[in-house]
Scaffold this motif. Structure first.
Motif, PDB file in Angstrom:
ATOM      1  N   LYS A  53      -2.902  -2.835  19.919  1.00 52.63           N
ATOM      2  CA  LYS A  53      -3.219  -3.764  18.694  1.00 52.63           C
ATOM      3  C   LYS A  53      -3.231  -5.144  19.267  1.00 52.63           C
ATOM      4  O   LYS A  53      -4.256  -6.091  18.895  1.00 52.63           O
ATOM      5  CB  LYS A  53      -2.129  -3.981  18.000  1.00 52.63           C
TER       6      LYS A  53
ATOM      7  N   LEU B 227       8.987  -2.244  12.865  1.00 50.16           N
ATOM      8  CA  LEU B 227       7.706  -1.531  13.084  1.00 50.16           C
ATOM      9  C   LEU B 227       6.679  -1.476  11.879  1.00 50.16           C
ATOM     10  O   LEU B 227       5.659  -1.908  11.624  1.00 50.16           O
ATOM     11  CB  LEU B 227       7.731  -0.103  13.743  1.00 50.16           C
ATOM     12  N   ALA B 228       7.638  -1.483  10.930  1.00 47.55           N
ATOM     13  CA  ALA B 228       7.063  -1.241   9.171  1.00 47.55           C
ATOM     14  C   ALA B 228       6.643  -2.525   9.054  1.00 47.55           C
ATOM     15  O   ALA B 228       5.469  -2.960   8.600  1.00 47.55           O
ATOM     16  CB  ALA B 228       8.120  -0.908   8.314  1.00 47.55           C
TER      17      ALA B 228
ATOM     18  N   GLY C 225       3.459  -3.496  10.799  1.00 46.41           N
ATOM     19  CA  GLY C 225       2.560  -2.514  10.256  1.00 46.41           C
ATOM     20  C   GLY C 225       1.912  -3.052   9.026  1.00 46.41           C
ATOM     21  O   GLY C 225       0.659  -3.316   8.502  1.00 46.41           O
TER      22      GLY C 225
ATOM     23  N   THR D  49       9.885  -4.637  20.550  1.00 42.85           N
ATOM     24  CA  THR D  49       9.189  -3.225  20.240  1.00 42.85           C
ATOM     25  C   THR D  49       9.823  -2.276  21.146  1.00 42.85           C
ATOM     26  O   THR D  49      10.225  -1.133  20.823  1.00 42.85           O
ATOM     27  CB  THR D  49       7.689  -3.190  20.363  1.00 42.85           C
TER      28      THR D  49
ATOM     29  N   ARG E 276      -6.122  -2.290   9.731  1.00 41.38           N
ATOM     30  CA  ARG E 276      -5.595  -1.342   8.653  1.00 41.38           C
ATOM     31  C   ARG E 276      -5.130  -0.205   9.401  1.00 41.38           C
ATOM     32  O   ARG E 276      -4.066   0.713   9.045  1.00 41.38           O
ATOM     33  CB  ARG E 276      -6.382  -1.172   7.413  1.00 41.38           C
TER      34      ARG E 276
ATOM     35  N   ILE F  44      -4.307   0.396  12.537  1.00 40.49           N
ATOM     36  CA  ILE F  44      -3.072   0.366  13.411  1.00 40.49           C
ATOM     37  C   ILE F  44      -1.949   0.336  12.478  1.00 40.49           C
ATOM     38  O   ILE F  44      -0.926   0.614  12.836  1.00 40.49           O
ATOM     39  CB  ILE F  44      -3.240  -0.961  14.380  1.00 40.49           C
ATOM     40  N   GLY F  45      -2.032  -0.518  11.347  1.00 45.61           N
ATOM     41  CA  GLY F  45      -0.938  -0.730  10.431  1.00 45.61           C
ATOM     42  C   GLY F  45      -0.272   0.492   9.890  1.00 45.61           C
ATOM     43  O   GLY F  45       0.835   0.805  10.000  1.00 45.61           O
TER      44      GLY F  45
ATOM     45  N   LEU G 274       1.553   2.322  12.719  1.00 47.27           N
ATOM     46  CA  LEU G 274       2.984   1.529  13.243  1.00 47.27           C
ATOM     47  C   LEU G 274       3.958   2.071  11.933  1.00 47.27           C
ATOM     48  O   LEU G 274       5.079   2.271  12.337  1.00 47.27           O
ATOM     49  CB  LEU G 274       2.668   0.110  13.153  1.00 47.27           C
ATOM     50  N   ILE G 275       3.397   1.951  10.645  1.00 47.52           N
ATOM     51  CA  ILE G 275       4.312   2.526   9.609  1.00 47.52           C
ATOM     52  C   ILE G 275       4.622   3.902   9.498  1.00 47.52           C
ATOM     53  O   ILE G 275       5.959   4.334   9.359  1.00 47.52           O
ATOM     54  CB  ILE G 275       3.476   2.034   8.333  1.00 47.52           C
TER      55      ILE G 275
END
Length: 207
Positions: free
Chosen positions: A30, A84-85, A88, A124, A192, A194-195, A198-199
């Motif tokens: 990212k 992480l959320a 994300g 992270t 989005r 990558i988001g 991550l979520i």
């Protein structure tokens, strides 16, 4: 030389652990695409330095406490998942770029500082329960209790340096203009994507 076999076993296990896809890889990817080489290298430095945190609490015996306290470990899992959320969700909310500035891969005014990049990488890895479990396993099951602390610290220093080198290498590759250009053609859709990743990692960590 007396601990060569033990070191080789640790180095092999660490290689497979650091090379496997996870939160560290996702965040370096990212930062490489969105922020560029310098930012990604600082993020990689943060990831590598966080390894020393895991090594330190293992050497101090805190790993045993974590292993015997499900409540503390669950709290760590929820904290990591929430972090992480959060990243994300930020990626999901990214706006579609509308200037030629990004087409030329010129850093924009929103470029993060080195400190923010470092902190992002450090947190992270530091909050990653996968990393916690890995180092708990190494220091309680793989490394002999008779191994001197100075040798164990040397193992930890090696893993921190190896992690830093690995993610720095990825940063150099992923931040090349040809690679960044390929991903940035999709603009905010890459952000989005990558988001979502991550979520998904956050959910996986928690459950």
């Amino acid at each position: 030389m007396a601990y060569l076999d033990e070191f080789l076993l640790i180095a092999l296990a660490h290689f497979f652990a650091v090379a496997s896809p996870g939160p560290d890889f996702a965040i370096v990817l990212k930062q490489s695409i969105q922020q560029g080489r310098r930012n990604a290298l600082w993020t990689s430095f943060g990831v590598g330095l966080a390894i020393l945190l895991h090594v330190t609490y293992c050497l101090l015996g805190v790993a045993v406490l974590l292993a015997q306290s499900p409540t503390i470990f669950m709290a760590l899992k929820y904290l990591a998942g929430a972090y992480l959320a959060y990243i994300g969700v930020q990626a999901l909310r990214s706006a579609k770029p509308a200037t030629a500035e990004q087409d030329n891969l010129v850093p924009s005014a929103s470029t993060e500082s080195d400190w923010v990049a470092f902190r992002r990488g450090f947190l992270t890895n530091a909050l990653n329960p996968k990393a916690t479990l890995f180092f708990m396993s190494l220091f309680t099951l793989v490394i002999s209790q008779s191994t001197p602390l100075i040798v164990q610290a040397g193992y930890g220093l090696y893993m921190a340096l190896a992690t830093w080198v690995w993610f720095s290498f990825l940063s150099l590759v992923l931040s090349k203009q040809s690679v960044r250009g390929f991903f940035q053609k999709s603009g905010h859709w890459f952000d989005r994507g990558i988001g979502v990743i991550l979520i998904a990692l956050a959910i996986r960590i928690v459950v």
